[in-house]
Structure formats: C-alpha cells, structure tokens
Design an enzyme around this catalytic site. Structure first.
Site, PDB file in Angstrom:
ATOM      1  N   LEU A 114      -9.982 -19.707   7.383  1.00  0.00           N
ATOM      2  CA  LEU A 114      -9.283 -18.527   7.892  1.00  0.00           C
ATOM      3  C   LEU A 114      -9.667 -17.326   7.034  1.00  0.00           C
ATOM      4  CD1 LEU A 114      -6.815 -17.123   9.497  1.00  0.00           C
ATOM      5  CD2 LEU A 114      -5.421 -17.812   7.542  1.00  0.00           C
ATOM      6  N   ASP A 118       7.049  -5.313  10.341  1.00  0.00           N
ATOM      7  CA  ASP A 118       8.025  -4.229  10.198  1.00  0.00           C
ATOM      8  C   ASP A 118       9.459  -4.756  10.267  1.00  0.00           C
ATOM      9  OD1 ASP A 118       8.866  -1.628   9.880  1.00  0.00           O
ATOM     10  OD2 ASP A 118       8.650  -1.084  11.992  1.00  0.00           O
ATOM     11  N   HIS A 162      11.953  -6.741   1.513  1.00  0.00           N
ATOM     12  CA  HIS A 162      10.526  -6.938   1.227  1.00  0.00           C
ATOM     13  C   HIS A 162      10.301  -8.310   0.593  1.00  0.00           C
ATOM     14  CE1 HIS A 162       9.836  -2.881   2.380  1.00  0.00           C
ATOM     15  NE2 HIS A 162      10.381  -2.321   1.312  1.00  0.00           N
TER      16      HIS A 162
HETATM   17  C1  IPE Z   1       4.148   0.376   9.550  1.00  0.00           C
HETATM   18  O1  IPE Z   1       5.522   0.321   9.340  1.00  0.00           O
HETATM   19  C2  IPE Z   1       3.433   0.053   8.294  1.00  0.00           C
HETATM   20  C3  IPE Z   1       3.564  -1.333   7.829  1.00  0.00           C
HETATM   21  C4  IPE Z   1       4.182  -2.300   8.425  1.00  0.00           C
HETATM   22  C5  IPE Z   1       2.922  -1.612   6.573  1.00  0.00           C
HETATM   23  P1  IPE Z   1       6.375   1.642   9.047  1.00  0.00           P
HETATM   24  O2  IPE Z   1       7.775   1.211   8.929  1.00  0.00           O
HETATM   25  O3  IPE Z   1       5.786   2.378   7.920  1.00  0.00           O
HETATM   26  O4  IPE Z   1       6.134   2.467  10.386  1.00  0.00           O
HETATM   27  P2  IPE Z   1       6.889   3.708  11.000  1.00  0.00           P
HETATM   28  O5  IPE Z   1       6.793   4.806  10.017  1.00  0.00           O
HETATM   29  O6  IPE Z   1       8.296   3.312  11.276  1.00  0.00           O
HETATM   30  O7  IPE Z   1       6.149   3.998  12.261  1.00  0.00           O
HETATM   31  C1  IPE Z   2       7.922  -3.011   6.690  1.00  0.00           C
HETATM   32  O1  IPE Z   2       9.303  -2.910   6.643  1.00  0.00           O
HETATM   33  C2  IPE Z   2       7.294  -3.078   5.321  1.00  0.00           C
HETATM   34  C3  IPE Z   2       6.547  -1.874   4.941  1.00  0.00           C
HETATM   35  C4  IPE Z   2       6.322  -0.831   5.698  1.00  0.00           C
HETATM   36  C5  IPE Z   2       5.997  -1.844   3.596  1.00  0.00           C
HETATM   37  P1  IPE Z   2      10.022  -1.509   6.454  1.00  0.00           P
HETATM   38  O2  IPE Z   2      10.190  -1.271   5.008  1.00  0.00           O
HETATM   39  O3  IPE Z   2       9.309  -0.462   7.205  1.00  0.00           O
HETATM   40  O4  IPE Z   2      11.425  -1.819   7.128  1.00  0.00           O
HETATM   41  P2  IPE Z   2      12.255  -0.867   8.077  1.00  0.00           P
HETATM   42  O5  IPE Z   2      11.339  -0.400   9.175  1.00  0.00           O
HETATM   43  O6  IPE Z   2      12.726   0.270   7.232  1.00  0.00           O
HETATM   44  O7  IPE Z   2      13.366  -1.715   8.594  1.00  0.00           O
HETATM   45 MG    MG Z   3       9.430   0.217   9.106  1.00  0.00          MG
END
Ligand code: IPE
Ligand code: IPE
Ligand code: MG
Length: 245
Positions: free
Chosen positions: A131, A20, A37
């Site tokens: 793995l 995240d 990303h």
């Molecule tokens: C969780 O991250 C999902 C992934 C890392 C793929 P999100 O960014 O979607 O989670 P929330 O919504 O902040 O909890």
């Molecule tokens: C995690 O990073 C990747 C996915 C959920 C696909 P985010 O896109 O949730 O990044 P933040 O949480 O907005 O910083």
């Molecule tokens: Mg996120």
C-alpha cells in the site's frame, strides 16, 4: 456482514480521505479540540489496516491544509506534536505491513524536527509495495498548481520544454501526486460537502462520498459502506451508459 457485500474484483485503486470533524467530536463530549485530534488517530489506524486487507493500493489522507496554518498556534503545535508521535509509533508497523509512506504538500513550512522524521520514514519504507500511504501535510491544491506553473515556466524559459508540448500528462507529472494514479473515490467525513482545497486536479473524475460520521468515529464498516456506494455507481467518463456497459 457488510464486508461480504464488497465486490473484491472492483476495488478502487486510490482512495483519498478528508478527515474532518475532530473538533466537533470533542466539543460534543465537552472536551478540548485536541482530544478529537488524538482520538482521530485510531480511525487512521483502522482505515490503513482495512486498505491493506482489501488490497487497495493507494490511500491519501488530508491531515493538514495550507489554510490550517491560520488556526490558533496552540492547536497547530499540538497537531505537529501528535504527528511526530504518530510517525515514531507507526514506523515499525509500516514496515511490518509492507506500507510505503509518502507526503504531498509544502513540507518546508513544518518544524525541522518533523521534516527530518518524515524523510526518515519515507526512506525507510521506500521499498514497500503493498500500500502507498500518502499524507497531505501543509497541502493546498491551488498552491500545488501555482508551483507547477512556476516550474513549467522556468523549464520553458530555459528551453527544457516547449510550451506546445505542455499537455495534461506533463502537468500531471509536475504535481506532488505525480507517481500516484487518479483518485477513484474521495471520502469526506463530518457532513461538510466541500473539497477545501484538496486535490482539485486529481479528483476531476473521482466518485465523491460524503458521510455525517465525524472522523474519530469512522471505522472499517464506514469505509466498506463508501466502497459499496462507489461500486454501485456507473463511471461513464463522458461516454453513454451503453458505451461503458
Ligand atoms: C480540511 O478540513 C482539511 C483537513 C481535513 C486536513 P477543514 O476543517 O480545515 O476544512 P474547512 O475549513 O472546514 O473547509
Ligand atoms: C479535521 O478536524 C482535522 C484537521 C483539519 C487538522 P477539524 O479540526 O477540522 O474538526 P472540526 O471540523 O472543527 O470539527
Ligand atoms: Mg474541520
């Protein structure tokens, strides 16, 4: 060196990661979320490499949740393109490094082109054994559990299984993760301290590790730190400390 502090005889068997913070990483730099990303790919590579080096047998990465389908269409499309590109780029490396590729989640929601490529990567890496890399895609733990309930109730209805024989093992064997051991260590980056619908059943006794590092900044030494933290904990599984000593 922090690497030397890792007890090589107490390596977690299964690490799961909620990757995240990509969006915030980009925002901090005045860039679009998509750049975050893209940058996160390097972290994925580093962490896989590290798991191979350390002899970790299972790595499960949360890449796209059922809830992520609610993001703007343009971001979803970008993530799908990035996924396809990464799979194409990495297939050779997976085989070179003896990595088996798997997925968990409701794949049918993904674009057909991606489903096909995922199947190709899975089948071309199925005999690898160093793995097991599992990507959680269109994955939601509640949805997974709903599917288990449906499947089991059909089996009961058709006399394939009797309801009195349904136990934890049976449920385990119907989850997407059926062939994976329990998660020993769950890592979440970006400072959020929540599970976001990831592996609810499977983390019943996992050690949880939260770090403020944003996913695109996560590197091998951050994984080492998480493993050292894990190794300094006493896993009691309900017993007393004296019992597990
Ligand atoms: C969780 O991250 C999902 C992934 C890392 C793929 P999100 O960014 O979607 O989670 P929330 O919504 O902040 O909890
Ligand atoms: C995690 O990073 C990747 C996915 C959920 C696909 P985010 O896109 O949730 O990044 P933040 O949480 O907005 O910083
Ligand atoms: Mg996120």
């Amino acid at each position: 060196m922090i690497f030397e502090k890792i007890d090589k005889n107490n390596i977690p068997q299964h690490i799961a990661v909620i990757m995240d913070g990509n969006g915030r990483w980009a925002k901090k730099r005045g860039m679009r979320r998509e750049s975050g990303h893209r940058a996160g790919r390097k972290s994925v590579k580093k962490i896989i490499e590290s798991c191979v080096e350390l002899g970790i047998k299972n790595l499960t990465l949360y890449a796209f949740s059922t809830e992520n389908w609610n993001r703007p269409k343009i971001e979803i499309n970008f993530l799908m393109q990035l996924l396809l590109l990464s799979l194409k780029d990495e297939l050779k490396n997976l085989n070179k490094n003896n990595i088996k590729f798997k997925t968990i989640g409701d794949l049918y929601q993904l674009p057909k082109k991606i489903i096909n490529y995922l199947e190709k990567v899975k089948s071309e890496t199925k005999d690898n054994s160093k793995l097991t890399l599992t990507l959680a895609l269109s994955y939601g733990s509640r949805n997974e559990i709903v599917n288990v309930v449906k499947e089991l109730s059909d089996k009961v209805k058709n006399n394939i299984i009797s309801s009195k024989n349904i136990d934890e093992t049976v449920i385990n064997d119907h989850l997407y993760t059926r062939n994976l051991p329990d998660v020993d260590l769950l890592i979440r980056t970006s400072g959020e301290k929540r599970i976001s619908n990831f592996l609810l059943w499977q983390i019943a006794y996992s050690e949880l590790y939260f770090t403020k590092k944003l996913w695109p900044d996560f590197r091998k030494k951050d994984l080492y730190k998480a493993i050292i933290s894990y190794q300094n904990r006493e896993r009691r599984f309900g017993k007393t400390s004296e019992q597990v000593k």
